[in-house]
Design a protein around this motif. Structure first.
Motif, mmCIF file in Angstrom:
data_model
loop_
_atom_site.group_PDB
_atom_site.id
_atom_site.type_symbol
_atom_site.label_atom_id
_atom_site.label_comp_id
_atom_site.label_asym_id
_atom_site.label_seq_id
_atom_site.Cartn_x
_atom_site.Cartn_y
_atom_site.Cartn_z
ATOM 1 N N ASP A 83 97.981 79.719 54.098
ATOM 2 C CA ASP A 83 97.520 80.951 54.746
ATOM 3 C C ASP A 83 98.020 80.976 56.187
ATOM 4 N N LEU A 84 99.054 81.781 56.403
ATOM 5 C CA LEU A 84 99.637 81.966 57.735
ATOM 6 C C LEU A 84 99.376 83.381 58.237
ATOM 7 N N THR A 85 98.273 83.957 57.823
ATOM 8 C CA THR A 85 97.904 85.300 58.250
ATOM 9 C C THR A 85 97.841 85.352 59.776
ATOM 10 N N SER A 86 98.516 86.333 60.342
ATOM 11 C CA SER A 86 98.558 86.568 61.792
ATOM 12 C C SER A 86 99.184 85.421 62.586
ATOM 13 N N ALA A 87 99.907 84.540 61.939
ATOM 14 C CA ALA A 87 100.594 83.452 62.649
ATOM 15 C C ALA A 87 101.831 83.994 63.353
ATOM 16 N N ASP A 88 102.228 83.343 64.430
ATOM 17 C CA ASP A 88 103.447 83.704 65.146
ATOM 18 C C ASP A 88 104.518 82.689 64.791
ATOM 19 N N LEU A 89 105.479 83.118 63.974
ATOM 20 C CA LEU A 89 106.572 82.262 63.528
ATOM 21 C C LEU A 89 107.899 82.703 64.139
ATOM 22 N N THR A 90 107.876 83.429 65.221
ATOM 23 C CA THR A 90 109.087 83.939 65.850
ATOM 24 C C THR A 90 110.101 82.809 66.037
ATOM 25 N N GLY A 91 111.302 83.015 65.481
ATOM 26 C CA GLY A 91 112.381 82.046 65.650
ATOM 27 C C GLY A 91 112.194 80.725 64.921
ATOM 28 N N ALA A 92 111.231 80.635 64.022
ATOM 29 C CA ALA A 92 110.994 79.383 63.288
ATOM 30 C C ALA A 92 112.083 79.156 62.245
ATOM 31 N N ASP A 93 112.290 77.896 61.893
ATOM 32 C CA ASP A 93 113.280 77.521 60.880
ATOM 33 C C ASP A 93 112.549 77.162 59.595
ATOM 34 N N LEU A 94 112.668 78.037 58.589
ATOM 35 C CA LEU A 94 112.080 77.783 57.279
ATOM 36 C C LEU A 94 113.177 77.609 56.234
ATOM 37 N N THR A 95 114.305 77.046 56.632
ATOM 38 C CA THR A 95 115.399 76.781 55.704
ATOM 39 C C THR A 95 114.876 75.956 54.541
ATOM 40 N N GLY A 96 115.109 76.437 53.323
ATOM 41 C CA GLY A 96 114.730 75.689 52.131
ATOM 42 C C GLY A 96 113.236 75.557 51.912
ATOM 43 N N ALA A 97 112.428 76.258 52.685
ATOM 44 C CA ALA A 97 110.972 76.170 52.523
ATOM 45 C C ALA A 97 110.556 76.751 51.179
#
Length: 152
Positions: A83-97
């Protein structure tokens, strides 16, 4: 005498502040503690996790609501049911997530790298999604598309 005292205090201050005990910033200590909390309890809602590396972590069902993950490395991380509701992931690396049945509702996903990610049945309602990298990503049952259209 006064000049000698001022010089001595200045030198002593410079020595104390440059010692290894003061090398880590309080912000870094907080983020390290937040990472430990997340990995041990699988929950860190509203935590400061800016720029941390969680590459390859198993965060199945993690509670990261409202967490600040700007610029974080979440590559090859299992976020199934997270649950990442309202999370700030700006510029995050989710390669292969791996995101299945996760919530990114109302999250800030601007500039996120989802290349090679598995995104299945993820709630992205109200999420900001400018400049996503979806190269090689598999997207199923999730209203993310290339081209800026309104139809998923």
């Amino acid at each position: 005498m006064k000049n000698l005292y001022i010089t001595a205090v200045s030198l002593l201050s410079a020595f104390v502040l440059s010692s290894p005990a003061f090398a880590d910033s309080p912000i870094s200590d907080v983020r390290d503690a937040n990472v430990r909390q997340l990995l041990s309890t699988n929950a860190c809602a509203t935590c400061d996790l800016v720029g941390v590396s969680l590459s390859g972590a198993h965060l199945i069902g993690a509670d990261l609501r409202g967490a600040n993950l700007r610029g974080a490395d979440l590559s090859w991380t299992n976020l199934e049911g997270a649950d990442l509701t309202s999370a700030d992931l700006t510029g995050a690396d989710l390669t292969g997530a791996f995101l299945t049945n996760a919530s990114l509702a109302m999250a800030d996903l601007d500039g996120v790298n989802f290349s090679q990610a598995q995104i299945h049945y993820v709630d992205v309602m109200g999420a900001s999604m400018d400049n996503l990298n979806l190269l090689g990503a598999t997207i199923v049952g999730t209203p993310i598309s290339v081209g800026g259209g309104t139809t998923p």
